[in-house]
Scaffold this motif. Structure first.
Motif, PDB file in Angstrom:
ATOM      1  N   THR A  95       0.838  -1.195   0.000  1.00 13.35           N
ATOM      2  CA  THR A  95       0.000   0.000   0.000  1.00 13.35           C
ATOM      3  C   THR A  95       0.878   1.252   0.000  1.00 13.35           C
ATOM      4  O   THR A  95       1.821   1.355   0.783  1.00 13.35           O
ATOM      5  N   GLY A  96       0.551   2.158  -0.914  1.00 10.05           N
ATOM      6  CA  GLY A  96       1.293   3.410  -0.996  1.00 10.05           C
ATOM      7  C   GLY A  96       2.502   3.359  -1.910  1.00 10.05           C
ATOM      8  O   GLY A  96       3.228   4.330  -2.038  1.00 10.05           O
ATOM      9  N   ALA A 121       3.767   6.004  -4.270  1.00 14.35           N
ATOM     10  CA  ALA A 121       2.746   6.418  -5.240  1.00 14.35           C
ATOM     11  C   ALA A 121       2.342   7.861  -4.994  1.00 14.35           C
ATOM     12  O   ALA A 121       2.379   8.344  -3.866  1.00 14.35           O
ATOM     13  N   THR A 123      -0.696  10.300  -4.944  1.00 18.20           N
ATOM     14  CA  THR A 123      -2.150  10.249  -4.864  1.00 18.20           C
ATOM     15  C   THR A 123      -2.707  11.645  -5.077  1.00 18.20           C
ATOM     16  O   THR A 123      -2.267  12.610  -4.444  1.00 18.20           O
ATOM     17  N   ASP A 124      -3.663  11.738  -5.975  1.00 22.27           N
ATOM     18  CA  ASP A 124      -4.334  13.004  -6.236  1.00 22.27           C
ATOM     19  C   ASP A 124      -5.234  13.306  -5.048  1.00 22.27           C
ATOM     20  O   ASP A 124      -6.169  12.557  -4.759  1.00 22.27           O
ATOM     21  N   GLY A 128      -8.431  11.267  -4.842  1.00 19.73           N
ATOM     22  CA  GLY A 128      -8.038  10.097  -4.059  1.00 19.73           C
ATOM     23  C   GLY A 128      -7.498   8.961  -4.900  1.00 19.73           C
ATOM     24  O   GLY A 128      -7.263   7.872  -4.403  1.00 19.73           O
ATOM     25  N   THR A 129      -7.276   9.216  -6.196  1.00 22.50           N
ATOM     26  CA  THR A 129      -6.765   8.169  -7.083  1.00 22.50           C
ATOM     27  C   THR A 129      -5.248   8.238  -7.179  1.00 22.50           C
ATOM     28  O   THR A 129      -4.642   9.304  -7.057  1.00 22.50           O
ATOM     29  N   THR A 130      -4.661   7.095  -7.400  1.00 16.72           N
ATOM     30  CA  THR A 130      -3.206   7.021  -7.575  1.00 16.72           C
ATOM     31  C   THR A 130      -2.879   7.416  -9.010  1.00 16.72           C
ATOM     32  O   THR A 130      -3.398   6.836  -9.957  1.00 16.72           O
TER      33      THR A 130
END
Length: 141
Positions: A95-96, A121, A123-124, A128-130
């Motif tokens: 995650t991340g 990653a 994240t916008d 909330g999207t990668t």
């Protein structure tokens, strides 16, 4: 197991006898028997360097995933049936993180899995999207 031609002993690059490479020995019947034992230029003889002449090396990876427990950016790896050179294992990024890879590497003459850590990653915040990975080295920003 797949056979790989070995590089030249001095250059470390694609083997040549000075003029001809392994592909030319393969294309010309009798060259291995007639010329293959001679080291023409210090790069090694075709009989040691070229698969077609009985040289090169036969290797593969074993299909067992490497231990990635010390790699924070990779959650899990499945390398079953990924035994050929440059075969990519299935990687689940932690995650991340994004972009971690594990591939079969046989260039050293042994079959090992090369691990490349993932990157944090991006994240916008609004959606909330990668959006992808930021530039990183070794899994750190």
């Amino acid at each position: 197991d797949e056979c790989f031609d070995l590089p030249g002993a001095l250059s470390g690059t694609t083997w040549l006898d000075g003029t001809n490479g392994c592909y030319q020995y393969e294309a010309n019947d009798g060259w291995c028997a007639e010329y293959g034992a001679t080291d023409w230029n210090g790069e090694g003889p075709a009989n040691e360097k070229c698969c077609t002449c009985g040289g090169g090396y036969l290797v593969s990876c074993d299909g067992n995933a490497p231990d990635v427990s010390g790699e924070a950016s990779i959650e899990s790896v499945d390398c079953s049936s990924k035994t050929d050179h440059n075969a990519a294992c299935t990687v689940t990024d932690a995650t991340g993180y994004t972009g971690g890879t594990v591939t079969c590497d046989t260039t050293s003459g042994t079959g090992v899995y090369a691990i490349v850590p993932g990157c944090p990653a991006i994240t916008d915040a609004a959606s909330g999207t990668t959006a992808g990975a930021q530039s990183c080295d070794g899994g750190t920003a």
